[in-house]
Scaffold this motif. Sequence first.
Motif, PDB file in Angstrom:
ATOM      1  N   GLY A 119       8.673 -53.099 -67.083  1.00 57.81           N
ATOM      2  CA  GLY A 119       8.277 -54.048 -66.037  1.00 57.81           C
ATOM      3  C   GLY A 119       9.434 -54.494 -65.164  1.00 57.81           C
ATOM      4  N   LYS A 120      10.398 -53.615 -64.990  1.00 58.62           N
ATOM      5  CA  LYS A 120      11.593 -53.954 -64.203  1.00 58.62           C
ATOM      6  C   LYS A 120      11.236 -54.265 -62.744  1.00 58.62           C
ATOM      7  N   ASN A 154      10.331 -59.450 -70.348  1.00 52.45           N
ATOM      8  CA  ASN A 154       9.009 -59.311 -69.740  1.00 52.45           C
ATOM      9  C   ASN A 154       7.972 -59.119 -70.846  1.00 52.45           C
ATOM     10  N   PRO A 184       5.270 -63.828 -68.975  1.00 54.79           N
ATOM     11  CA  PRO A 184       4.174 -63.522 -69.893  1.00 54.79           C
ATOM     12  C   PRO A 184       3.540 -62.170 -69.612  1.00 54.79           C
ATOM     13  N   VAL A 188       8.360 -55.244 -61.604  1.00 53.53           N
ATOM     14  CA  VAL A 188       7.606 -56.509 -61.586  1.00 53.53           C
ATOM     15  C   VAL A 188       8.595 -57.670 -61.599  1.00 53.53           C
ATOM     16  N   GLY A 240       9.136 -48.521 -67.677  1.00 55.19           N
ATOM     17  CA  GLY A 240       7.866 -49.108 -68.082  1.00 55.19           C
ATOM     18  C   GLY A 240       7.951 -50.471 -68.744  1.00 55.19           C
TER      19      GLY A 240
HETATM   20  P1  ADP Z   1       9.191 -50.361 -64.590  1.00 62.24           P
HETATM   21  O1  ADP Z   1       9.758 -50.751 -63.264  1.00 62.24           O
HETATM   22  O2  ADP Z   1       9.985 -50.930 -65.738  1.00 62.24           O
HETATM   23  O3  ADP Z   1       8.944 -48.895 -64.742  1.00 62.24           O
HETATM   24  P2  ADP Z   1       6.895 -51.719 -63.569  1.00 62.24           P
HETATM   25  O4  ADP Z   1       7.522 -53.005 -63.187  1.00 62.24           O
HETATM   26  O5  ADP Z   1       6.622 -50.715 -62.492  1.00 62.24           O
HETATM   27  O6  ADP Z   1       7.756 -51.034 -64.718  1.00 62.24           O
HETATM   28  O7  ADP Z   1       5.559 -52.069 -64.362  1.00 62.24           O
HETATM   29  C1  ADP Z   1       4.567 -51.083 -64.612  1.00 62.24           C
HETATM   30  C2  ADP Z   1       3.188 -51.718 -64.654  1.00 62.24           C
HETATM   31  O8  ADP Z   1       3.089 -52.519 -65.835  1.00 62.24           O
HETATM   32  C3  ADP Z   1       2.899 -52.682 -63.500  1.00 62.24           C
HETATM   33  O9  ADP Z   1       2.355 -52.011 -62.407  1.00 62.24           O
HETATM   34  C4  ADP Z   1       1.956 -53.665 -64.099  1.00 62.24           C
HETATM   35  O10 ADP Z   1       0.632 -53.223 -63.948  1.00 62.24           O
HETATM   36  C5  ADP Z   1       2.298 -53.664 -65.584  1.00 62.24           C
HETATM   37  N1  ADP Z   1       3.060 -54.867 -65.989  1.00 62.24           N
HETATM   38  C6  ADP Z   1       4.395 -55.044 -65.979  1.00 62.24           C
HETATM   39  N2  ADP Z   1       4.725 -56.270 -66.419  1.00 62.24           N
HETATM   40  C7  ADP Z   1       3.559 -56.904 -66.733  1.00 62.24           C
HETATM   41  C8  ADP Z   1       3.207 -58.209 -67.248  1.00 62.24           C
HETATM   42  N3  ADP Z   1       4.149 -59.100 -67.535  1.00 62.24           N
HETATM   43  N4  ADP Z   1       1.896 -58.485 -67.430  1.00 62.24           N
HETATM   44  C9  ADP Z   1       0.946 -57.560 -67.150  1.00 62.24           C
HETATM   45  N5  ADP Z   1       1.193 -56.340 -66.660  1.00 62.24           N
HETATM   46  C10 ADP Z   1       2.475 -55.998 -66.453  1.00 62.24           C
END
Ligand code: ADP
Length: 258
Positions: free
Chosen positions: A37-38, A194, A227, A40, A35
């Motif tokens: 944002g990996k 992130n 951001p 992303v 969670g």
């Molecule tokens: P992880 O891979 O670490 O479990 P995700 O990359 O799937 O996390 O991110 C989960 C959700 O969080 C995304 O679908 C997005 O909606 C939100 N998110 C992640 N990074 C950002 C950011 N920098 N700004 C806004 N929302 C974000």
Amino acid sequence: MASNLQEQLKVQQMNINERMSKIGKKIAIGSGKGGVGKSVVTSLIASYLVKQGKNVGVLDLDITGPSIPMMFGIDEKPLGSSAGIMPVVSESGIKIMSMSLLLPSNEDAVIWRGPMISGAVSQFLADVIWGDLDYLLFDLPPGTSDVQLTLMQSIKLDGFVVVTSPQNLAATIVKKAISMAEELKVKVLGCVENMAYAKCPDCGKKINVFGNDEDNKMGIPIIGKIPIDPEISKLCDEGKIEKYEIDLGGIYKILEGL
Ligand code: ADP
């Protein structure tokens, strides 16, 4: 029987070596915690590399919680033949493979034990027809698990990027991910922070939502900052993450220099 299995594993490793020999740089992207944002960050790095004219692939190794295809709006099924399985290509040209593309429905869950997951990782490495790539990014599941071990033992990675959010910068869990990479002799390239800051919608000024903590307690460099931006979550939901504009020149320089 045992020798038969050994023979199969040997052939599989030969296939892995053959596929990986066509790939310039192999970069794993991981985090200590879910969670942050990996996925992303993986998607944004892949999109940036493609914009620089590179041939890029992303292998989503978050077998039990794959999210990469959704972020790119991909629901097409990959084509398979006796030669292997073709990745699905995103709008901007990123080659993508993920467990979720192989499941009958996006909502289906993969409830597997460690050995099955390891087997899936090896099979992805051996069977996906990437062709020639400049970069292959591996989106790892959070933490330190069978996936990381299998990956790092099957191929020679060129680097490991750690993703954190500001609140987790000093977390032990991140340090664990780093020490595993070090133990497995994978070079830790640095950390991408992130949700590092927010931008004022009126004046564009950067706001450090979590305070001005530049203190790098992990002892590795911060190579990029992304951001917290409602546009990112909106584009994720719409499957259009590759449309997000961000300058990741710092990360690009490090990857190019490998
Ligand atoms: P992880 O891979 O670490 O479990 P995700 O990359 O799937 O996390 O991110 C989960 C959700 O969080 C995304 O679908 C997005 O909606 C939100 N998110 C992640 N990074 C950002 C950011 N920098 N700004 C806004 N929302 C974000």
